[in-house]
Design an enzyme around this catalytic site. Structure first.
Site, PDB file in Angstrom:
ATOM      1  N   GLY A 273      45.306  -7.916  91.416  1.00 31.64           N
ATOM      2  CA  GLY A 273      46.404  -7.413  90.355  1.00 31.64           C
ATOM      3  C   GLY A 273      46.598  -8.396  89.167  1.00 31.64           C
ATOM      4  O   GLY A 273      47.292  -8.394  88.415  1.00 31.64           O
ATOM      5  N   THR A 274      45.754  -9.575  89.276  1.00 29.38           N
ATOM      6  CA  THR A 274      45.834 -10.551  88.200  1.00 29.38           C
ATOM      7  C   THR A 274      45.092 -10.085  86.904  1.00 29.38           C
ATOM      8  O   THR A 274      44.047  -9.605  87.068  1.00 29.38           O
ATOM      9  CB  THR A 274      45.221 -11.953  88.741  1.00 29.38           C
ATOM     10  N   THR A 275      45.719 -10.255  85.735  1.00 24.24           N
ATOM     11  CA  THR A 275      45.198 -10.031  84.488  1.00 24.24           C
ATOM     12  C   THR A 275      44.779 -11.006  83.825  1.00 24.24           C
ATOM     13  O   THR A 275      45.128 -12.228  84.236  1.00 24.24           O
ATOM     14  CB  THR A 275      46.056  -9.082  83.728  1.00 24.24           C
TER      15      THR A 275
ATOM     16  N   ALA B 246      42.973  -3.149  88.972  1.00 23.95           N
ATOM     17  CA  ALA B 246      43.649  -2.285  88.242  1.00 23.95           C
ATOM     18  C   ALA B 246      44.544  -3.250  87.373  1.00 23.95           C
ATOM     19  O   ALA B 246      45.230  -4.266  87.572  1.00 23.95           O
ATOM     20  CB  ALA B 246      44.682  -1.334  88.930  1.00 23.95           C
TER      21      ALA B 246
ATOM     22  N   HIS C 288      57.626  -8.385  78.673  1.00 21.53           N
ATOM     23  CA  HIS C 288      57.768  -8.789  79.973  1.00 21.53           C
ATOM     24  C   HIS C 288      58.590  -9.983  80.371  1.00 21.53           C
ATOM     25  O   HIS C 288      58.864 -10.522  79.474  1.00 21.53           O
ATOM     26  CB  HIS C 288      56.240  -9.027  80.698  1.00 21.53           C
ATOM     27  N   HIS C 289      58.666 -10.447  81.683  1.00 24.89           N
ATOM     28  CA  HIS C 289      59.366 -11.431  82.114  1.00 24.89           C
ATOM     29  C   HIS C 289      58.675 -13.004  81.615  1.00 24.89           C
ATOM     30  O   HIS C 289      57.599 -12.790  81.110  1.00 24.89           O
ATOM     31  CB  HIS C 289      59.615 -11.644  83.568  1.00 24.89           C
TER      32      HIS C 289
ATOM     33  N   LYS D 260      55.125 -14.502  83.029  1.00 25.80           N
ATOM     34  CA  LYS D 260      53.853 -13.816  82.881  1.00 25.80           C
ATOM     35  C   LYS D 260      53.003 -14.716  81.780  1.00 25.80           C
ATOM     36  O   LYS D 260      53.531 -15.285  81.037  1.00 25.80           O
ATOM     37  CB  LYS D 260      54.207 -12.377  82.292  1.00 25.80           C
TER      38      LYS D 260
ATOM     39  N   GLY E 276      47.746  -6.743  80.685  1.00 24.99           N
ATOM     40  CA  GLY E 276      46.369  -5.963  80.803  1.00 24.99           C
ATOM     41  C   GLY E 276      46.756  -4.483  80.605  1.00 24.99           C
ATOM     42  O   GLY E 276      45.950  -3.780  80.233  1.00 24.99           O
TER      43      GLY E 276
END
Length: 247
Positions: A77-79, A102, A137-138, A141, A147
């Protein structure tokens, strides 16, 4: 399933709690305190069935390689590392492994992706509308834009002939402008805006918490278990997979 958690920040802890509620076991946790000891043999010794990888753009590629070399399927899940994505696909196929990626695991966001593409198809006919995006986002990030925002932009560019890419700077006529904001503990807000001289059409997805992401990640792990190959949320969305959040 026996799960290895690669990355143990807020997302990793959310996933751990939900895994327990689903009856799965966490057999290995890798974080900054033991990351230098993370090897294929570590995964084999832990008897992990699936690894769930949520770390940083700098660490993700090496972590995925370690999992595939161990013969352990990995849900990532890392972008921010996708310039190496093709290398991972090649390695996964060479190793007859299993890999799931994803940019966002939320079912709601993946419905939002489809809505975004449908709206873009309609807007292809109306050149008076220009499109821009914003993601918030927080502060923790690491990558920008997200992503998720990149996938939204790609969904527009694939369906609107007058758009060919995205930028965070001054956009050319064929580029989609993406604004990225960071603040507080915001789980994620994504907005796509179509503006003409006479009106504005806006679609927005706002995450209330990380629970939706965690649920989708576990759904992906359960889907990947026992399979070989490369998968995405497209595969989840076309199967009957239901994961109820714990009360």
């Amino acid at each position: 399933m026996n799960i290895a958690l690669i990355g143990y920040g807020k997302m990793g802890r959310e996933i751990e709690q939900m895994l327990a509620a689903r009856g799965h076991s966490v057999v290995l946790i890798v974080d900054e305190t033991n990351s230098t000891d993370f090897t294929p043999q570590t995964l084999r010794d832990a008897a992990a069935d699936i690894a769930i990888e949520f770390t940083t753009p700098e660490a993700a590629f090496g972590n995925i390689v370690t999992c595939l070399e161990a013969g352990v399927g990995v849900v990532c899940g890392t972008t921010g590392w996708l310039d190496r994505y093709a290398d991972i696909v090649t390695l996964c196929r060479e190793r007859d492994g299993a890999f799931f990626y994803a940019p966002n695991y939320s079912i709601g966001v993946n419905i939002f992706f489809k809505l975004n593409e449908l709206l873009a198809q309609m807007m292809n006919r109306f050149a008076q509308y220009d499109v821009s995006m914003e993601e918030i986002h927080h502060i923790h990030k690491k990558d920008a834009p997200s992503g998720t925002a990149i996938k939204l932009a790609e969904g527009v560019a694939a369906n609107v002939k007058r758009k060919n890419g995205w930028t965070m700077g001054e956009p050319a006529e064929d580029e989609i402008f993406i604004a990225a904001g960071r603040g507080g503990e915001v789980p994620g807000i994504h907005t796509v805006e179509w503006e003409s001289d006479v009106d504005v059409i806006t679609i927005t997805h706002e995450a209330k918490s990380r629970a939706g992401l965690a649920a989708g990640v576990i759904m992906a792990a359960e889907f990947l278990h026992g399979r070989k190959g490369v998968y995405s949320m497209e595969d989840i969305m076309t199967h009957t997979c239901v994961l109820h959040l714990p009360e």
